[in-house]
Design a protein around this motif. Structure first.
Motif, PDB file in Angstrom:
ATOM      1  N   HIS A  11       0.864  -0.597   0.038  1.00 27.06           N
ATOM      2  CA  HIS A  11       0.095  -0.352   0.050  1.00 27.06           C
ATOM      3  C   HIS A  11       0.994   1.878  -0.076  1.00 27.06           C
ATOM      4  O   HIS A  11       1.269   1.466   1.001  1.00 27.06           O
ATOM      5  CB  HIS A  11      -1.405  -0.326   1.315  1.00 27.06           C
ATOM      6  N   ASN A  29      -9.948  -3.631   6.899  1.00 24.04           N
ATOM      7  CA  ASN A  29     -10.291  -4.309   5.980  1.00 24.04           C
ATOM      8  C   ASN A  29      -9.540  -5.507   5.037  1.00 24.04           C
ATOM      9  O   ASN A  29      -8.991  -5.322   4.168  1.00 24.04           O
ATOM     10  CB  ASN A  29     -10.160  -3.216   4.543  1.00 24.04           C
ATOM     11  N   ALA A  30      -7.749  -5.294   6.112  1.00 24.93           N
ATOM     12  CA  ALA A  30      -6.377  -6.097   5.400  1.00 24.93           C
ATOM     13  C   ALA A  30      -6.604  -7.450   5.588  1.00 24.93           C
ATOM     14  O   ALA A  30      -7.715  -7.909   6.592  1.00 24.93           O
ATOM     15  CB  ALA A  30      -5.564  -5.309   6.657  1.00 24.93           C
ATOM     16  N   ARG A  31      -6.862  -7.839   4.595  1.00 27.53           N
ATOM     17  CA  ARG A  31      -7.040  -9.498   4.534  1.00 27.53           C
ATOM     18  C   ARG A  31      -5.968 -10.197   4.695  1.00 27.53           C
ATOM     19  O   ARG A  31      -5.850 -11.753   5.312  1.00 27.53           O
ATOM     20  CB  ARG A  31      -8.195  -9.522   3.033  1.00 27.53           C
ATOM     21  N   GLY A  32      -4.614  -9.745   4.754  1.00 31.25           N
ATOM     22  CA  GLY A  32      -3.286 -10.295   5.162  1.00 31.25           C
ATOM     23  C   GLY A  32      -2.154  -9.651   5.251  1.00 31.25           C
ATOM     24  O   GLY A  32      -2.730  -7.859   5.158  1.00 31.25           O
ATOM     25  N   ARG A  66      -2.012  -9.932  10.822  1.00 29.63           N
ATOM     26  CA  ARG A  66      -2.907 -10.334  11.599  1.00 29.63           C
ATOM     27  C   ARG A  66      -2.384 -11.199  12.630  1.00 29.63           C
ATOM     28  O   ARG A  66      -2.650 -12.479  12.299  1.00 29.63           O
ATOM     29  CB  ARG A  66      -4.321 -10.690  11.475  1.00 29.63           C
ATOM     30  N   HIS A 130      -4.490  -6.740  15.552  1.00 27.73           N
ATOM     31  CA  HIS A 130      -3.715  -6.023  14.713  1.00 27.73           C
ATOM     32  C   HIS A 130      -2.433  -5.605  15.453  1.00 27.73           C
ATOM     33  O   HIS A 130      -2.251  -4.856  16.212  1.00 27.73           O
ATOM     34  CB  HIS A 130      -4.601  -5.269  13.388  1.00 27.73           C
TER      35      HIS A 130
END
Length: 249
Positions: A11, A29-32, A66, A130
């Motif tokens: 990002h 909204n972070a998936r990984g 995560r 997180h």
């Protein structure tokens, strides 16, 4: 050329208050795992809320994770990040001479501070929802000496100390690849091999150092880092385990 590690996002923003703040904004909204890189920060910060000077041409980045496991295990990733920074410096310069790791979260070059690490987390129950690993590296420019607190190590840059011209993008690619390797080692085998590797690169191991908190000061011989990541000093009153402090020498 080193390739970007599989499974890690990127990002990139031109300007932001801080990459740590940006990590908090995108976390829901972070998936990984995702690396956040900014070309300019307007409100960068270091340990204990101190300002972090970030001249142009340097690397400002945060890795958002995560993590699984307890909060104390998540915090050990400061050592994972330090090893990755060390390896990235070697990759871009072709040399390890002069590099060392200062407990708990700095990378030194020729005795000066080259890079810093700052961890921030958000809790959820007994775990960490997180984890944000903020990293600043003086690639092209070192902050002025008056930008650091009295007694702190002098800031240095990779360019001034080695002559290596490295872009933030190229350094981040090396850093991300190295981090992915150590993260796999950490999640597979635990902290022990990370601890061993870190100690092999530790600054002032076996020497007398000073550890200061907001309320106390401990002087002793730097013996080791224990299985929980604590600094272990041998003092006149015996061995002392220190979970958090600023180190001076």
């Amino acid at each position: 050329m080193t390739k970007w590690p599989q499974g890690y996002g990127l990002h990139e923003v031109q300007e932001v208050d801080s990459t740590l703040n940006e990590a908090a904004r995108i976390a829901p909204n972070a998936r990984g795992p995702v690396w956040i890189m900014a070309h300019h920060q307007t409100a960068a910060r270091g340990r204990r809320g101190r300002a972090w000077a970030n001249p142009m041409g340097n690397l400002a980045t945060t890795l958002l994770l995560r993590p699984q496991g307890a909060p104390d295990q998540a915090a050990l990733r400061s050592f994972v990040a330090a090893l990755a920074l060390f390896d990235a410096c070697v990759a871009v310069t072709g040399r390890a001479e002069g590099l060392s790791l200062k407990w708990p979260n700095d990378v030194l070059l020729n005795g000066g501070k080259l890079a810093g690490i700052l961890l921030e987390s958000t809790g959820q129950g007994h775990g960490v929802a997180h984890l944000a690993i903020g990293i600043g590296v003086n690639l092209a420019n070192a902050p002025d000496a008056d930008a650091v607190e009295p007694g702190a190590l002098r800031p240095v840059s990779l360019l001034s100390e080695t002559g290596a011209h490295v872009s933030p993008e190229d350094f981040l690619t090396e850093l991300a690849a190295a981090y992915a390797t150590y993260e796999t080692q950490f999640t597979t085998y635990g902290f022990d091999p990370i601890r061993t590797s870190w100690l092999a690169r530790a600054a002032r191991l076996g020497e007398v150092i000073t550890a200061r908190t907001g309320t106390s000061e401990t002087v002793g011989t730097f013996e080791t880092v224990d299985a929980s990541g604590n600094l272990v000093l041998k003092t006149a009153k015996g061995r002392v385990n220190i979970p958090a402090a600023d180190v001076y020498f």
